[in-house]
Write an enzyme that holds these catalytic residues in place. Sequence first.
Site, PDB file in Angstrom:
ATOM      1  N   ASP A  66       0.807  -1.218   0.000  1.00 49.29           N
ATOM      2  CA  ASP A  66       0.000   0.000   0.000  1.00 49.29           C
ATOM      3  C   ASP A  66       0.840   1.267   0.000  1.00 49.29           C
ATOM      4  O   ASP A  66       2.052   1.225   0.234  1.00 49.29           O
ATOM      5  CB  ASP A  66      -0.966   0.000   1.200  1.00 49.29           C
ATOM      6  CG  ASP A  66      -0.343  -0.594   2.466  1.00 49.29           C
ATOM      7  OD1 ASP A  66       0.896  -0.610   2.574  1.00 49.29           O
ATOM      8  OD2 ASP A  66      -1.093  -1.046   3.345  1.00 49.29           O
ATOM      9  N   ASN A 135      -7.689  -2.953  13.929  1.00 49.56           N
ATOM     10  CA  ASN A 135      -9.071  -3.248  13.527  1.00 49.56           C
ATOM     11  C   ASN A 135      -9.146  -4.474  12.613  1.00 49.56           C
ATOM     12  O   ASN A 135     -10.181  -4.739  12.008  1.00 49.56           O
ATOM     13  CB  ASN A 135      -9.695  -2.028  12.840  1.00 49.56           C
ATOM     14  CG  ASN A 135      -8.978  -1.657  11.536  1.00 49.56           C
ATOM     15  OD1 ASN A 135      -7.989  -2.284  11.162  1.00 49.56           O
ATOM     16  ND2 ASN A 135      -9.470  -0.636  10.862  1.00 49.56           N
ATOM     17  N   HIS A 137      -7.348  -4.959   9.831  1.00 48.58           N
ATOM     18  CA  HIS A 137      -7.056  -4.764   8.400  1.00 48.58           C
ATOM     19  C   HIS A 137      -5.768  -5.494   8.003  1.00 48.58           C
ATOM     20  O   HIS A 137      -4.886  -5.705   8.822  1.00 48.58           O
ATOM     21  CB  HIS A 137      -7.020  -3.273   8.015  1.00 48.58           C
ATOM     22  CG  HIS A 137      -5.841  -2.486   8.493  1.00 48.58           C
ATOM     23  ND1 HIS A 137      -5.909  -1.142   8.776  1.00 48.58           N
ATOM     24  CD2 HIS A 137      -4.532  -2.822   8.723  1.00 48.58           C
ATOM     25  CE1 HIS A 137      -4.710  -0.704   9.143  1.00 48.58           C
ATOM     26  NE2 HIS A 137      -3.861  -1.707   9.128  1.00 48.58           N
ATOM     27  N   GLU A 142      -9.706  -2.300   4.861  1.00 48.96           N
ATOM     28  CA  GLU A 142     -10.351  -2.009   6.136  1.00 48.96           C
ATOM     29  C   GLU A 142     -11.576  -2.906   6.331  1.00 48.96           C
ATOM     30  O   GLU A 142     -12.073  -3.504   5.364  1.00 48.96           O
ATOM     31  CB  GLU A 142     -10.770  -0.533   6.160  1.00 48.96           C
ATOM     32  CG  GLU A 142      -9.619   0.460   5.971  1.00 48.96           C
ATOM     33  CD  GLU A 142      -8.743   0.628   7.221  1.00 48.96           C
ATOM     34  OE1 GLU A 142      -8.654  -0.298   8.053  1.00 48.96           O
ATOM     35  OE2 GLU A 142      -8.107   1.694   7.346  1.00 48.96           O
TER      36      GLU A 142
HETATM   37  C1  F6R Z   1       1.423  -1.421   6.050  1.00 49.70           C
HETATM   38  C2  F6R Z   1       0.213  -2.235   6.116  1.00 49.70           C
HETATM   39  C3  F6R Z   1      -0.593  -2.311   7.352  1.00 49.70           C
HETATM   40  C4  F6R Z   1       0.252  -2.593   8.600  1.00 49.70           C
HETATM   41  C5  F6R Z   1      -0.610  -2.628   9.862  1.00 49.70           C
HETATM   42  C6  F6R Z   1       0.226  -2.841  11.117  1.00 49.70           C
HETATM   43  O1  F6R Z   1       2.035  -1.525   4.781  1.00 49.70           O
HETATM   44  O2  F6R Z   1      -0.156  -2.816   5.139  1.00 49.70           O
HETATM   45  O3  F6R Z   1      -1.589  -3.279   7.222  1.00 49.70           O
HETATM   46  O4  F6R Z   1       0.909  -3.832   8.444  1.00 49.70           O
HETATM   47  O5  F6R Z   1      -1.317  -1.439   9.967  1.00 49.70           O
HETATM   48  O6  F6R Z   1       1.072  -1.740  11.285  1.00 49.70           O
HETATM   49  P1  F6R Z   1       2.170  -1.739  12.452  1.00 49.70           P
HETATM   50  O7  F6R Z   1       3.183  -2.752  12.088  1.00 49.70           O
HETATM   51  O8  F6R Z   1       2.745  -0.331  12.409  1.00 49.70           O
HETATM   52  O9  F6R Z   1       1.440  -2.057  13.703  1.00 49.70           O
END
Ligand code: F6R
Length: 248
Positions: A66, A135, A137, A142
């Site tokens: 992303d 959440n 995702h 989401e």
């Molecule tokens: C980032 C991504 C997100 C993160 C998730 C956890 O490229 O795709 O899904 O993996 O938000 O983020 P952290 O590791 O910062 O808790």
Amino acid sequence: MFKIVPTPCAVADFVSDLLLQHIERKPTTVLGLATGATMEPVYAAMAQKIQQRPLDVGRLTTFNLDEYLGLPAQHPQSYAHFMQRHFVEPIGLRAQQVNLPDGTCTDTAQECAAYSQKIDAAGGLDVQLLGIGSNGHIGFNEPGTPFDCTTHAVELAPQTRRDNERFFAETKMVPTHAITMGISEIMAANEVVLVATGAHKAEILAQLYESTIDERLPASILKQHPNVKVVLDEAAAALLPSHLLQAG
Ligand code: F6R
């Protein structure tokens, strides 16, 4: 499916070995990558191990999950910048090997379609590395995202913007939209490795463990994937049944 080790450092050690062994077996590996705090020690461990035991990474291709819409690659909080700092430079990849959606594109639909096609043209993903949002995702898919979607633009959930506030000077600077690889592209990867560390992930992992497959919890789709590993530290696994912890 679950691999639980004591610390984030042990998680990084396990996941980096797994990825490096994959690249060793198949130097043309197509890797799907994530950003975020969870991945920093994983990428640092990969870079350190490559320094100690050189590996041919010249034929590797990477696709990130992303990118924030509106942030140019040079912005310090863009995912392109994160990857440059934590992966591309330390591992020694060339720019042509690395793919992320363009956060400054003018035609989002066209950018998403082109990104999907590029993944297809590369032969799909061999391994997809995932973090998990509080959440549930995966990527920026989401809660409520249809499971059959390909790369698309999303409005970030309020929870996600709150969680990512820590990286920005002010809440209002957290982007509202992003482009994310879709769940169908993630599920098409030959192997999926979901990584989570820290007590703040314990609640969502317990929900994921209990949940049926449900679009309200995007990561629950992984229960349908034939080759998925969930790699956790003990803090993230704290609310899971104790037999999982004992199995290690
Ligand atoms: C980032 C991504 C997100 C993160 C998730 C956890 O490229 O795709 O899904 O993996 O938000 O983020 P952290 O590791 O910062 O808790």
